[in-house]
Design a protein around this motif. Sequence first.
Motif, PDB file in Angstrom:
ATOM      1  N   PRO A   1      -0.249  23.908  -6.177  1.00  0.00           N
ATOM      2  CA  PRO A   1       0.386  22.628  -6.495  1.00  0.00           C
ATOM      3  C   PRO A   1      -0.412  21.898  -7.584  1.00  0.00           C
ATOM      4  N   MET A   2       0.288  21.208  -8.408  1.00  0.00           N
ATOM      5  CA  MET A   2      -0.358  20.555  -9.557  1.00  0.00           C
ATOM      6  C   MET A   2       0.068  19.097  -9.634  1.00  0.00           C
ATOM      7  N   ARG A   3      -0.866  18.330 -10.150  1.00  0.00           N
ATOM      8  CA  ARG A   3      -0.511  16.950 -10.492  1.00  0.00           C
ATOM      9  C   ARG A   3      -0.557  16.858 -12.005  1.00  0.00           C
ATOM     10  N   PHE A   4       0.580  16.587 -12.583  1.00  0.00           N
ATOM     11  CA  PHE A   4       0.696  16.580 -14.037  1.00  0.00           C
ATOM     12  C   PHE A   4       0.546  15.144 -14.535  1.00  0.00           C
ATOM     13  N   LEU A   5      -0.495  14.943 -15.345  1.00  0.00           N
ATOM     14  CA  LEU A   5      -0.712  13.603 -15.922  1.00  0.00           C
ATOM     15  C   LEU A   5      -0.111  13.581 -17.319  1.00  0.00           C
ATOM     16  N   ASP A   6       0.657  12.573 -17.575  1.00  0.00           N
ATOM     17  CA  ASP A   6       1.283  12.454 -18.888  1.00  0.00           C
ATOM     18  C   ASP A   6       0.204  12.095 -19.920  1.00  0.00           C
ATOM     19  N   MET A   7       0.115  12.910 -20.969  1.00  0.00           N
ATOM     20  CA  MET A   7      -0.907  12.664 -21.985  1.00  0.00           C
ATOM     21  C   MET A   7      -0.579  11.454 -22.830  1.00  0.00           C
TER      22      MET A   7
ATOM     23  N   MET B   1       6.050  16.707 -20.699  1.00  0.00           N
ATOM     24  CA  MET B   1       6.544  15.997 -19.521  1.00  0.00           C
ATOM     25  C   MET B   1       8.064  15.914 -19.501  1.00  0.00           C
TER      26      MET B   1
ATOM     27  N   THR C   1       4.095   8.224 -16.291  1.00  0.00           N
ATOM     28  CA  THR C   1       3.758   8.425 -14.880  1.00  0.00           C
ATOM     29  C   THR C   1       3.372   9.886 -14.647  1.00  0.00           C
ATOM     30  N   SER C   2       2.540  10.059 -13.642  1.00  0.00           N
ATOM     31  CA  SER C   2       2.157  11.421 -13.292  1.00  0.00           C
ATOM     32  C   SER C   2       3.184  11.996 -12.317  1.00  0.00           C
ATOM     33  N   ILE C   3       3.247  13.313 -12.315  1.00  0.00           N
ATOM     34  CA  ILE C   3       4.218  14.004 -11.445  1.00  0.00           C
ATOM     35  C   ILE C   3       3.463  15.012 -10.599  1.00  0.00           C
ATOM     36  N   PHE C   4       3.738  14.945  -9.293  1.00  0.00           N
ATOM     37  CA  PHE C   4       3.156  15.948  -8.396  1.00  0.00           C
ATOM     38  C   PHE C   4       4.228  16.993  -8.107  1.00  0.00           C
ATOM     39  N   ALA C   5       3.902  18.234  -8.287  1.00  0.00           N
ATOM     40  CA  ALA C   5       4.946  19.260  -8.113  1.00  0.00           C
ATOM     41  C   ALA C   5       4.325  20.567  -7.670  1.00  0.00           C
ATOM     42  N   GLU C   6       5.163  21.323  -6.983  1.00  0.00           N
ATOM     43  CA  GLU C   6       4.823  22.708  -6.644  1.00  0.00           C
ATOM     44  C   GLU C   6       5.419  23.546  -7.768  1.00  0.00           C
ATOM     45  N   PRO C   7       4.593  24.014  -8.709  1.00  0.00           N
ATOM     46  CA  PRO C   7       5.152  24.656  -9.907  1.00  0.00           C
ATOM     47  C   PRO C   7       6.080  25.809  -9.584  1.00  0.00           C
TER      48      PRO C   7
ATOM     49  N   TYR D   1      -4.096  20.483  -4.448  1.00  0.00           N
ATOM     50  CA  TYR D   1      -3.502  20.453  -5.787  1.00  0.00           C
ATOM     51  C   TYR D   1      -4.601  20.313  -6.858  1.00  0.00           C
ATOM     52  N   ARG D   2      -4.229  20.669  -8.053  1.00  0.00           N
ATOM     53  CA  ARG D   2      -5.110  20.452  -9.215  1.00  0.00           C
ATOM     54  C   ARG D   2      -4.439  19.484 -10.155  1.00  0.00           C
ATOM     55  N   THR D   3      -5.259  18.820 -10.912  1.00  0.00           N
ATOM     56  CA  THR D   3      -4.712  17.845 -11.861  1.00  0.00           C
ATOM     57  C   THR D   3      -4.828  18.425 -13.262  1.00  0.00           C
ATOM     58  N   ILE D   4      -3.779  18.268 -14.007  1.00  0.00           N
ATOM     59  CA  ILE D   4      -3.787  18.753 -15.391  1.00  0.00           C
ATOM     60  C   ILE D   4      -3.123  17.699 -16.272  1.00  0.00           C
ATOM     61  N   GLU D   5      -3.662  17.545 -17.463  1.00  0.00           N
ATOM     62  CA  GLU D   5      -3.015  16.648 -18.433  1.00  0.00           C
ATOM     63  C   GLU D   5      -1.942  17.460 -19.117  1.00  0.00           C
ATOM     64  N   TRP D   6      -0.772  16.933 -19.154  1.00  0.00           N
ATOM     65  CA  TRP D   6       0.385  17.741 -19.557  1.00  0.00           C
ATOM     66  C   TRP D   6       1.149  17.038 -20.656  1.00  0.00           C
TER      67      TRP D   6
ATOM     68  N   PHE E   1       1.672  28.600 -12.808  1.00  0.00           N
ATOM     69  CA  PHE E   1       0.572  27.992 -12.057  1.00  0.00           C
ATOM     70  C   PHE E   1       0.512  28.640 -10.684  1.00  0.00           C
TER      71      PHE E   1
END
Lengths: 668, 303
Positions: free
Chosen positions: B231-237, A37, B241-247, A29-34, B228
Amino acid sequence: MSFLQPAMLWALPIIALPIVIHLINQRRYRTIEWAAMTFLLAATTMSRGYARIRQWLILAMRTLAIAGLVFAISRPLASGWLRLAAPGTVDTTIVLLDTSPSMQQQGNRAGVTKLDAARTQLMQSLKLIHSNHWIVIDSATLQPHEIESPEMLDSLVPTKSTSASADIPGMLQAAYEYLRDNRPSQTEIWICSDLRQNDWDAESARWKVLREAFLEAPTPTRFHLLAYGDGAAGNRSIRLTAAETRETMSGRELLISLVVRQSEAEKTTLPVRLEVAGGITEIPVELTGTETELVNYAIPLAGDPQKRGWGRLKIPADANSADNEFYFVFDEPPPRQTMIVAENDKGVRSLQLAAEIAPDVETVSAARVMTPQQAQTADWDQVALLLWQAELPDDSLRPLVESVVDRGGRVIFFPPEGNSADEFAGLGWGDWHEEPVGFQTVNWRQDQDLLANVRSGEALPVNELSITRYRTIEGEQSKLATLDSGDALLSCAITPRRNVYFCGTRATDDHSTLARNGIVLYAMIQRALADGAESLAAARQVVAGEVDADQSVHWQRLASDDAAVSTRFRFHAGAYEQNERLYAVNRSSDEDRPLIVDSERTAGLFQGLQFDRVDEQTGEDNALLREIWATFLFLMLLALIAEAALSIPRRRPSQANVTPAFVKEAAA
Amino acid sequence: MSISGPQRSFLDPQVLSRLSSIPLFSRRAMVGNVSGIHASPHRGSSVEFAEYRKYVPGDDPRRLDWRAYGRSDRYYVKEFEADTNLRCCLILDTSGSMNFGTTGVTRLEYARRIAGSLAHIAIRQGDAVGLTCISDKLVRTIPPRRTPSHLRGIFDILEHAEAAGDTRLVERLHELAETIPQRALVVLLSDLFVSPSELREAFDHLRFRKHDVVVFHLLDPLELSFEFQRPMRFLDMEGGTSIFAEPNEIADRYQKALQAYLEEMKTVVLGSEVDYHRVRLDSDYELVLQNFLATRARTKGAR
């Protein structure tokens, strides 16, 4: 299910490959600031039922596809209800093939007999099974034949149809003896039969012995029964019951009696074709019930100078071709010669009279009386019945007596005065017993043999005999008549032909009322004489399979199935000749009675053994074992198609419209 | 007018010069303190006739229309429309989510360009401009003034604005609705990642205060497409909480949620009569502003 390449099943764990790939993919996986949300949270909390199932379905389809591939290359076998041993573990496979005439019956598929279907199905199925040794035991010879591969089943002579009835217990006995002698590890026995009662002899005590023998065998044996119990309806059979010639005013004619049996009571006229003396005659037989008998149908033989010959009865083709023909041979009846060997003349006259008085005028009967010394130089070849009232034959005479016995002639021993320890055919003489009042015969065999009831069903007056002096019969014997003292009056020695008798008393007044009563003595001697004369008859009707091999080795074919080889003439219906003697070989009468051993009884015969049964339809397209790798490939294909269908990205909603066109609307 | 002070990264003089030919109009009557180009709710001394009114004692007799008296023998006073300047309040969302941008420019930077350009245009035509930076609180605020020197302060605040913190947009809008004097041009620059129904209340509040509300809804193309490859880990700016998802798996549901949001937003802005502009960050802000100014020029004049 069995596999031809079970080693490939070790590759089964690779069905976890999609799961592993999925897990690896998850690690990439890759990490992205999103920022958005809120939509992401909404998406993850939105109803995920189908989406989650879809993911699982895709994973399952991928796993299935790989499993299908692995199974396909493992070459699976569809074995129906058969519980096969694991491939490669079978050391010896024994096929017991019922080649009796009833297996010639067509099954549900036209043109295919049960035997053909059995052979085809066995070939198709067994070639898929690995076995170190292949053995075929045919129902005619009961001999094990080793073959290289199951494909030879079709070309092997012993697997061809015969007219001889099968002896399934005998075949199993032969199989057991083979196993006992060769001691293979894992054995499978395939029995192909139509379960006819006469073939299976389910009531025989041999089954119990066999079952226990197989149970106690050091290595387990697995039994597969391919039952061909069904069959096409509408079968008729023909059987000749008598054929004799006679002189009439217009010349010689042949009298034949026949029986036609049909499975369904149909009223019709059946054209029976009679082929005799080079001519063909068609006899219309009016069928009324399931069994129609035609008695003494006369066929003129005026043009034929021969007094002997062969013939054949034939009915139109039906479901079973094996019972549509019946061969017969005919000749002048043989002279009934009796040899009476006695130490003295006492009581001999009664025996001579009983032997010489023929039952009808045309029968020529003769009886010669001689001492044992004279007997050594006598002509024994034409002796049908030997009445022996002297010390048991010594070494000089024994071969002569045995020649009569081996030929099928009858021998009746009467007690001598002297004592000797000799025995013949396992029987010998014991002590004399006397009772002035007389011993009575309390029971005797009325169903068969010399003291059987007369044709009308009435019993012989054996119980009216009074025995004042008799001698016990020593040895293993089959008692035909027993006195009230418990000793045997008449016994049969346990020989293959059952043609050696011991009578415990003499036909003299100081011994018994055999002579004075007369009837029992006369019937006994005439019956023995008639049976013995059969062995001398120049024309004999024999049942297929019941003729010794050495007896038939020089037979010449007059008429029979062309496929029959000379060494197996005795198993094939036909007319044969040897040394001026004619033989007509036919199926046994039991073959015309389609009685089947029911499945419960069959299962009971194999109780305690590893046994399974497949009731196969007759037809080539019903293989017992099939390679079904194609099915697994097809399943794999289906799984891949399903996976592809499930993996198609769902049509996304069109991307958000960013043009502020609706602003105009708002402004308006 | 030249841009005073150092060269600002978010201002392009050429763009400003091209945009200067299009005035910024208000859609509603504004209450200014000097004469300007915007309609005023009051009668004034412009050349545009408004209405006749009966003379009441206290009116200046000089404003009596003698011609009307001559025709009707009654005293009438002739009234004219008033033109005034406006107060333009720029509200810049500086929450953490404004730092997002995948087209080479962040949302905040894009907002700076629009806000800076609008401030320049407004000051240039004599309108007062103020600026408020909001996140979970009022970060910086500068009241509307119309002096050119005031522009430098606005640019300074824009330049130093940083995207950080949580969004409390609705609460801040309610607060601003009360604090900004009535009849102002309120320009909101935000990603509007709040509940549209709550936002509607804030817009209605602003509308109740007779403000002319303009919203620039800034959205990144990636937020709209959600494309995308892995798989991505989305960090809330904004620190959630962060979310791990298969886009690929949730893309359809994401789009569904996004569409629902945009539809609701459309309903909200239509109902609240907000001048709404949805802007992709990959579009040229000059075109966006041209479109904005031109649309307003066509719809000006309501008093």
